[in-house]
Design a protein around this motif. Sequence first.
Motif, PDB file in Angstrom:
ATOM      1  N   ASN A  31     -24.052  39.527 -21.647  1.00 22.80           N
ATOM      2  CA  ASN A  31     -23.805  38.272 -21.172  1.00 22.80           C
ATOM      3  C   ASN A  31     -24.746  37.957 -19.911  1.00 22.80           C
ATOM      4  N   LYS A  32     -25.445  37.151 -19.981  1.00 21.17           N
ATOM      5  CA  LYS A  32     -26.244  36.516 -18.792  1.00 21.17           C
ATOM      6  C   LYS A  32     -25.514  36.115 -17.648  1.00 21.17           C
ATOM      7  N   ASP A  33     -24.225  35.543 -17.853  1.00 22.29           N
ATOM      8  CA  ASP A  33     -23.609  35.032 -16.623  1.00 22.29           C
ATOM      9  C   ASP A  33     -22.918  36.315 -15.895  1.00 22.29           C
ATOM     10  N   VAL A  34     -22.458  37.570 -16.851  1.00 27.63           N
ATOM     11  CA  VAL A  34     -21.822  38.442 -16.242  1.00 27.63           C
ATOM     12  C   VAL A  34     -23.062  39.273 -15.400  1.00 27.63           C
ATOM     13  N   GLN A  35     -24.321  39.372 -15.866  1.00 29.25           N
ATOM     14  CA  GLN A  35     -25.334  40.014 -15.195  1.00 29.25           C
ATOM     15  C   GLN A  35     -25.760  39.191 -13.961  1.00 29.25           C
ATOM     16  N   ASN A  36     -25.747  37.940 -13.782  1.00 29.36           N
ATOM     17  CA  ASN A  36     -25.838  37.389 -12.767  1.00 29.36           C
ATOM     18  C   ASN A  36     -24.944  37.439 -11.681  1.00 29.36           C
ATOM     19  N   TYR A  37     -23.683  37.515 -12.351  1.00 29.39           N
ATOM     20  CA  TYR A  37     -22.532  37.537 -11.209  1.00 29.39           C
ATOM     21  C   TYR A  37     -22.350  39.133 -10.715  1.00 29.39           C
ATOM     22  N   LEU A  38     -22.750  40.086 -11.511  1.00 30.58           N
ATOM     23  CA  LEU A  38     -22.650  41.392 -10.947  1.00 30.58           C
ATOM     24  C   LEU A  38     -23.814  41.624 -10.144  1.00 30.58           C
ATOM     25  N   SER A  39     -25.054  41.201 -10.388  1.00 33.00           N
ATOM     26  CA  SER A  39     -26.183  41.386  -9.705  1.00 33.00           C
ATOM     27  C   SER A  39     -26.047  40.857  -8.130  1.00 33.00           C
ATOM     28  N   SER A  40     -25.359  39.508  -8.185  1.00 35.97           N
ATOM     29  CA  SER A  40     -25.141  38.907  -6.841  1.00 35.97           C
ATOM     30  C   SER A  40     -24.186  39.537  -6.121  1.00 35.97           C
ATOM     31  N   VAL A  47     -30.781  38.553  -4.624  1.00 34.60           N
ATOM     32  CA  VAL A  47     -30.325  37.906  -5.998  1.00 34.60           C
ATOM     33  C   VAL A  47     -29.918  36.268  -5.994  1.00 34.60           C
ATOM     34  N   ILE A  48     -29.211  36.318  -4.862  1.00 30.44           N
ATOM     35  CA  ILE A  48     -28.619  34.969  -4.673  1.00 30.44           C
ATOM     36  C   ILE A  48     -29.823  33.990  -4.491  1.00 30.44           C
ATOM     37  N   ASP A  49     -30.935  34.537  -3.632  1.00 29.72           N
ATOM     38  CA  ASP A  49     -31.913  33.349  -3.041  1.00 29.72           C
ATOM     39  C   ASP A  49     -32.923  33.511  -4.698  1.00 29.72           C
ATOM     40  N   GLU A  50     -32.908  34.251  -5.408  1.00 28.48           N
ATOM     41  CA  GLU A  50     -33.512  34.262  -6.610  1.00 28.48           C
ATOM     42  C   GLU A  50     -32.880  33.407  -7.574  1.00 28.48           C
ATOM     43  N   LEU A  51     -31.517  33.455  -7.993  1.00 27.70           N
ATOM     44  CA  LEU A  51     -30.718  32.553  -8.659  1.00 27.70           C
ATOM     45  C   LEU A  51     -30.840  31.141  -8.255  1.00 27.70           C
ATOM     46  N   PHE A  52     -30.571  30.729  -6.872  1.00 26.54           N
ATOM     47  CA  PHE A  52     -30.858  29.533  -6.463  1.00 26.54           C
ATOM     48  C   PHE A  52     -32.315  28.878  -6.890  1.00 26.54           C
ATOM     49  N   LYS A  85     -22.793  28.499  -9.149  1.00 25.78           N
ATOM     50  CA  LYS A  85     -21.805  28.798  -8.348  1.00 25.78           C
ATOM     51  C   LYS A  85     -20.702  29.901  -8.990  1.00 25.78           C
ATOM     52  N   LYS A  86     -20.629  29.765 -10.074  1.00 23.25           N
ATOM     53  CA  LYS A  86     -19.737  31.031 -10.728  1.00 23.25           C
ATOM     54  C   LYS A  86     -20.410  32.457 -10.534  1.00 23.25           C
ATOM     55  N   ALA A  87     -21.712  32.594 -10.366  1.00 23.12           N
ATOM     56  CA  ALA A  87     -22.375  33.688 -10.152  1.00 23.12           C
ATOM     57  C   ALA A  87     -22.261  34.222  -8.797  1.00 23.12           C
ATOM     58  N   THR A  88     -22.321  33.266  -7.968  1.00 25.86           N
ATOM     59  CA  THR A  88     -22.838  33.404  -6.635  1.00 25.86           C
ATOM     60  C   THR A  88     -21.647  33.125  -5.625  1.00 25.86           C
ATOM     61  N   LYS A  92     -22.479  26.680   0.192  1.00 26.47           N
ATOM     62  CA  LYS A  92     -23.478  25.831   0.866  1.00 26.47           C
ATOM     63  C   LYS A  92     -24.778  25.502   0.020  1.00 26.47           C
ATOM     64  N   ARG A  93     -25.214  26.743  -0.837  1.00 28.02           N
ATOM     65  CA  ARG A  93     -26.206  26.640  -1.935  1.00 28.02           C
ATOM     66  C   ARG A  93     -25.777  25.804  -3.079  1.00 28.02           C
ATOM     67  N   THR A  94     -24.545  25.802  -3.472  1.00 26.25           N
ATOM     68  CA  THR A  94     -24.182  24.963  -4.435  1.00 26.25           C
ATOM     69  C   THR A  94     -24.164  23.756  -4.075  1.00 26.25           C
TER      70      THR A  94
END
Length: 191
Positions: A31-40, A47-52, A85-88, A92-94
């Motif tokens: 699951n990509k969303d889980v990857q993003n969440y756990l990575s952040s 990671v948050i900067d990259e996702l942003f 938003k869910k991942a991070t 503010k960035r949202t």
Amino acid sequence: MKIKIADLKKQLKTYEQKELIELIVEMFKSNKDVQNYLSSKFLGDVVIDELFQQAQKKINNEFFPDRGHGKLWLAEAKKEITAFKKATNDEKRTVHLMLFYVEMGVEFTNAYGDIDEQFYSSMVKMFDQVAMECDRDEELYKVFSNRLENVLNKADGTGWWFHEPLEEIYYTIEWVHDEDDDEEEEDVGED
């Protein structure tokens, strides 16, 4: 049918640590969303900067892609904001992405003319969400105040009565009135 959180907790308590790790790794792989969440969660700001940056690029691409014309798949652009938003959980960035979405919409309508009611309605709803966030947090408002005002200025003269609801929403932000009061006091002091 979904398992309830209480039942999920009960099930997870029966697992050994090794089994829990395997379960989380399986979720991460699938699951990509889980990857993003756990990575952040574990790697933080990098990671948050990259996702942003990725989310901002995808939103921009719906309006102004590098090649061709924007597809205006607004649901896809909004999905990027929600996923970020869910991942991070980065408020503010949202809000930045939400306002960026509206800015791109205003820029698009200024570049290509009137769109349709659904388009403008989406922009107004997103602007309203930004205004509500800024109304709750003065510091957040201060960060975005110039950009909020620029949206109003650039939307002036567009079709479908687009500017009017944006202006109404803008003046629901408590901190806007405080700034207006400060400016009036300065003007009176100069006389």
